[in-house]
Motif scaffolding. Structure first.
Motif, short mmCIF file in Angstrom:
data_model
loop_
_atom_site.label_atom_id
_atom_site.label_comp_id
_atom_site.label_asym_id
_atom_site.label_seq_id
_atom_site.Cartn_x
_atom_site.Cartn_y
_atom_site.Cartn_z
N PHE A 143 0.82 -1.22 0.00
CA PHE A 143 0.00 0.00 0.00
C PHE A 143 0.84 1.26 0.00
O PHE A 143 0.36 2.32 -0.38
CB PHE A 143 -0.98 -0.03 1.17
CG PHE A 143 -2.30 -0.58 0.74
CD1 PHE A 143 -3.39 0.25 0.56
CD2 PHE A 143 -2.44 -1.92 0.46
CE1 PHE A 143 -4.60 -0.24 0.13
CE2 PHE A 143 -3.64 -2.43 0.03
CZ PHE A 143 -4.73 -1.59 -0.14
N LEU A 150 -0.61 4.92 -8.49
CA LEU A 150 -1.81 5.58 -9.00
C LEU A 150 -1.48 6.92 -9.64
O LEU A 150 -2.04 7.29 -10.66
CB LEU A 150 -2.82 5.77 -7.87
CG LEU A 150 -3.48 4.48 -7.40
CD1 LEU A 150 -4.38 4.74 -6.22
CD2 LEU A 150 -4.25 3.83 -8.52
N PHE B 414 -6.35 -2.76 -8.78
CA PHE B 414 -5.66 -1.47 -8.92
C PHE B 414 -6.32 -0.62 -9.99
O PHE B 414 -6.48 0.59 -9.83
CB PHE B 414 -4.18 -1.67 -9.26
CG PHE B 414 -3.36 -2.20 -8.13
CD1 PHE B 414 -3.87 -2.23 -6.82
CD2 PHE B 414 -2.07 -2.67 -8.32
CE1 PHE B 414 -3.12 -2.71 -5.78
CE2 PHE B 414 -1.32 -3.16 -7.27
CZ PHE B 414 -1.84 -3.19 -6.00
N ILE B 417 -9.16 0.98 -8.47
CA ILE B 417 -8.83 2.11 -7.59
C ILE B 417 -8.57 3.36 -8.44
O ILE B 417 -8.83 4.48 -8.00
CB ILE B 417 -7.61 1.75 -6.72
CG1 ILE B 417 -7.96 0.57 -5.82
CG2 ILE B 417 -7.17 2.93 -5.86
CD1 ILE B 417 -6.81 0.04 -5.02
N ALA B 418 -8.10 3.16 -9.66
CA ALA B 418 -7.79 4.31 -10.51
C ALA B 418 -9.03 4.97 -11.10
O ALA B 418 -8.92 6.00 -11.75
CB ALA B 418 -6.85 3.87 -11.63
N ILE B 429 -10.37 -0.36 -2.88
CA ILE B 429 -9.27 -0.29 -1.90
C ILE B 429 -9.50 -1.33 -0.81
O ILE B 429 -8.57 -2.04 -0.41
CB ILE B 429 -9.17 1.12 -1.30
CG1 ILE B 429 -8.62 2.09 -2.35
CG2 ILE B 429 -8.27 1.13 -0.07
CD1 ILE B 429 -8.53 3.51 -1.91
#
Lengths: 244, 675
Positions: A143, A150, B414, B417-418, B429
């Motif tokens: 994390f 991101l 992921f 999450i984007a 998440i």
């Protein structure tokens, strides 16, 4: 050219890692008002260990015999996935940060098994503690990479580092928080205070040392060296990602 | 092509009948296993053929019953699950030949062979069924035949209890499935999946919602999602080990298959909330499954809890896929669904390997309690290696197959999450957080399972006497172990083929996936992520070999002396001083004490009750509360008993009263008919 850089990368890390451990110990000694051993002491230690006879427990199985080699082998291939020396090899050559984390997990898995292997009372508790911490740090580590992944839209560490260095100043806020997480994970993974104390042999406080208590000679040297590699790898990774 | 499938069914039927014929002669009990091996081999060849040609086979045999057609439909998705079934059934049946011999004196192997073959047939038929009534029929055969396999050792009370729990749960699941099919029938007028598929959009929204929920509960119970998972640890630990491996590796995947088939094919364009629900169920199942596995020291129950965890991981893939579909991002959905399907295959392989390994250990030590094992690596070296492969694979460590599918699942989470919406972001998440902790905790759990079972010294007389199991058992475990590695290293090839299956769904026709394989490396979304498994495997092997070689050259002159373990200067260490499985996981249990609610009881008996210095005996009982049974199933059970007791008052035994009931009913019906 790129194959040359890869080989250089693979050689440089294990050669420098004992030095890094030496410097850390020296700094620690200064802070404790001691003079401390010279920064090249870890090299001497390794040299000494490689030339000693080994004592191995009778109950040990092949897991105990094999683990140090596995650990050392994996620790030197860790840098393949990260940028070092400004090298850009083919992106699809290796993998991304998830494979790096799982390679670390593989190392932890086998050292915990070898801690259980000889059946001493210390080793088992070392393994239990190590796996407890590892189970929780794996997530932390992942994390702490995630915000950068991101922001940079990639999980490839090489791309992450190159993209991150070109970002405007604003985007650094998530990096700060991520770095805090990374720092905690670093402390736990490399067995530093407050999680573990690399220089203790007190049964109440040791984790890593408890697991490798039964190792001696060349196998102990390999484990120590692998740990030094892991330590310097984490430092390089942190520098690359968080201080581009 | 089609004939191959029917031949396989015929062979299995033949196996079940012959098994009953030869039941008096225990020496011939292997015959039915040979039939099941041959049958599953044919099914395996058929499914590979169907996958290569990407063909869809449809056959309908009308029967004299209305609405009840035996309709078979084998699309690539079904072929993929036939592949999984037969791939696991083959080594499991081979294993069964030798493994069942230990029961020959006490139990009837002929009946076992009968139900075993029927079970395999029903697995194949459920996958291919394309008519709701016919589906329920074969689904019930599957549940019942597996029930009889679970209660095979019917002289043990514990096993009958396990069977009972399994019976109740599986039929509660069937009730929900039945309800959803009946609702579909009411609004589409057909039990045929093809017709349902065409008319589903016309069903009102509320009814759709109920149907979706019923399906999640019904098929989810079979798959073992939290909180409907309670039958898994019971049933999987009671059955003979190769049946456990089939149940855990394959049968629970049928629940997963139906979820895939229903939500992606028959009832497409699912709403967004369904994706949320599936993803959250997946995340919760994965983390709770692994946490309960940690606290377990019955080896088969431990593995059963890991099945719950892995079902969770598969549902994380499916859930994110459904969310992406609802968000109109088909290329990401294809990535997520590929991840789910690949993990389904991988879990089937390594979980059955682990169950077969556990079975070998149990057949030697005659106990399922891992505290009584220890030191088996020296006595059963090959079983140990195979179990280690399974343990490394299920912990998701490279270069084995578990890692690749977890990597794909991570990538799809992921990507979620984007996305821009805060709600979707936070759900993803949550999923990713659960998955990371699951990975770490699974590794901790398998260090425990492998370490306590195979390493250190034996902790009981039984485990000191263990010897290596017969070569046939080793071959079947070895095959699966090799598969674990090959599926990992050559994952690029497997994934390319799974992508084709995903592409064959009408939902994804002419869409491109964000997952692609360039040469031997996997690539997500143009440079977002790469994974090159063959190279990773190669460098791992080379570097370990290299460090071995270099160290040998440097310090080959040094001697290696064997000594006993350092015992702090006291007498020799006894196995009692080794860490136990309970001790190993206690730290983690205490960290998660909010979930486990661990309990600790002290019982001390003193020599003299007045002078409490010398104790005669001390007992410490460490336990955890089963929160599902305590907070969900017991209240449910108590509520049902209270209601039943109230209803019983109606039944007084007085004939006059019953006549009154009939009169009231008649009156009521007359009034009802009038209006």
């Amino acid at each position: 050219m790129s194959i040359f850089i890869i080989i250089l990368k693979l050689i440089l890390l294990p050669t420098l890692s004992p030095l890094c451990v030496g410097i850390v110990r020296k700094v620690k000694a200064y802070m404790q008002n001691r003079r401390g051993a010279g920064i090249f002491q870890p090299y001497y230690d390794l040299w000494k260990l490689f030339h000693k006879d080994e004592v191995i427990a009778r109950d040990a199985s092949w897991i105990f015999y094999l683990t140090p080699f596995l650990l050392f082998g994996l620790s030197i291939l860790l840098p393949l996935g990260i940028p070092l020396l400004g090298s850009i090899e083919s992106l699809s050559f290796f993998g991304d940060f998830i494979i790096t984390i799982y390679l670390l997990a593989t190392m932890t898995f086998f050292i915990a098994l070898s801690g259980l292997d000889v059946g001493s009372a210390f080793g088992g508790f070392g393994s239990s503690r190590e796996m407890t911490i590892a189970a929780l740090t794996e997530g932390t580590l992942l994390f702490s990479f995630l915000p950068i992944a991101l922001v940079t839209h990639t999980t490839n560490v090489i791309l992450m580092a190159t993209t991150a260095s070109g970002l405007p100043f604003f985007n650094y806020l998530p990096f700060v928080i991520a770095f805090m997480g990374f720092f905690i994970a670093l402390m736990a993974e490399t067995g530093r205070i407050p999680f573990d104390n690399p220089s203790t042999h007190l049964e109440l406080t040791m984790i890593h040392e408890a697991m490798i208590l039964e190792y001696s000679g060349k196998r102990l040297a390999l484990i120590e060296w692998a740990n030094a590699n892991k330590f310097i790898f984490f430092i390089i990774l942190g520098v690359n990602l968080f201080f581009p | 092509m089609q004939n191959l499938f029917f031949t396989s069914l015929l062979v299995l039927t033949g196996g079940s009948i012959i098994s009953l014929i030869v039941q008096r002669d225990t020496k011939l009990s292997y015959v039915s296993s040979v039939f099941s091996m041959f049958g599953s081999l044919l099914a395996l060849i058929f499914s590979i053929g169907a996958l290569i040609t990407q063909s869809t086979l449809t056959t309908t045999l009308p029967t004299s019953f209305p609405m009840f057609n035996i309709s078979l439909h084998i699309d690539p998705l079904a072929a993929f699950f036939i592949l999984i079934v037969s791939l696991i059934a083959l080594p499991a049946s081979l294993y069964g030949i030798v493994y069942m011999k230990q029961y020959a004196i006490e139990y009837n192997l002929g009946v076992f062979g009968f139900f075993y073959n029927i079970f395999l047939i029903s697995l194949l038929l459920v996958i291919t069924a394309h008519n709701a009534l016919y589906f329920l029929f074969v689904w019930e055969i599957m549940s019942l035949s597996s029930l009889f396999l679970v209660i095979f050792e019917n002289k043990k009370l514990q096993i009958i209890k396990s069977g009972f729990i399994y019976f109740i749960m599986t039929h509660a699941a069937t009730a929900f499935i039945l309800l959803s099919f009946l609702l579909l029938f009411q609004f589409t007028g057909s039990f045929d999946f093809e017709t349902i598929k065409q008319h589903f959009a016309s069903i009102p929204f509320v009814i759709q919602t109920i149907i979706f929920l019923c399906m999640i509960i019904g098929f989810g119970t079979k798959a073992g999602i939290v909180p409907f998972h309670i039958w898994l640890p019971w049933a999987h630990s009671a059955a003979p080990s190769h049946v456990s491996s089939l149940m855990s590796g394959v049968m629970i995947k049928i629940g997963i298959f139906m979820l895939f088939k229903m939500f992606l094919d028959i009832l497409p364009q699912t709403p967004l909330w369904l994706g949320y629900v599936v993803l959250i169920i997946g995340a919760v199942s994965s983390i709770l499954g692994v946490l309960y596995a940690l606290s377990e020291h019955d080896i088969k129950r431990l593995l059963a809890y890991h099945s719950i965890e892995n079902i969770g991981i598969i549902l994380l893939g499916l859930g994110s896929g459904l969310i992406f579909i609802a968000l109109k991002q088909p290329s990401l959905a294809m990535l997520a669904i590929t991840a789910g399907l690949f993990h389904t295959l991988n879990h089937a392989v390594f979980k059955s390997l682990l169950f077969l390994g556990a079975g070998s250990v149990i057949s030697q030590t005659h106990t399922r309690n891992i505290e009584e094992y220890g030191g088996l690596i020296k006595l059963m070296p090959y079983t140990a290696i195979f179990f280690l492969v399974g343990a490394v694979a299920i912990s998701g460590l490279p270069p084995f197959n578990g890692f690749v599918s977890e990597w794909l699942t991570f990538q799809s989470l992921f990507s979620g999450i984007a996305t821009s919406s805060i709600l979707i972001k936070s759900i993803f998440i949550f999923g990713a957080a659960c998955l990371t902790f699951t990975g770490g905790l699974a590794a901790a759990c398998f260090v425990k399972a492998f370490g306590i079972t195979f390493l250190a010294r034996s902790r009981s007389i039984e485990s000191e006497k263990a010897t290596e199991v017969s070569p046939l058992l080793l071959i079947s475990m070895g095959t699966l172990a090799v598969l674990c590695l090959t599926l990992g290293v050559f994952s690029f090839f497997v994934i390319t083929n799974i992508q084709l299956i995903v592409k064959s769904l009408s939902l994804f026709a002419s869409k491109t996936s964000s997952l692609s394989s360039t040469g031997i490396s996997l690539q997500v979304n143009q440079n977002v992520a790469h994974l090159n498994m063959p190279v990773i495997f190669l460098v791992m092997a080379v570097f370990i070999a290299l460090s071995f070689g270099l160290v040998y050259i440097v310090s080959r002159k040094q001697k290696v002396v064997l000594r006993t373990v350092w015992d702090c200067g006291f007498n020799a260490l006894s196995p009692k001083m080794e860490i136990t499985a309970t001790g190993f996981s206690r730290t983690l249990i205490l960290i998660f004490r909010g979930i486990f609610q661990p309990s600790k009881q002290h019982e001390i008996e003193y020599v003299d009750a007045d002078i409490r210095y010398f104790s005669k005996s001390k007992t410490v009982t460490l336990g955890i509360v089963n929160i599902y049974e305590a907070y969900l199933y017991y209240p449910l059970h108590n509520g049902l008993s209270i209601i039943s007791k109230q209803i019983r008052k109606i039944q007084s035994g007085n004939v006059n009263q019953y006549l009154l009931y009939i009169f009231i009913l008649l009156l009521g019906l007359l009034i009802f008919a009038r209006y």
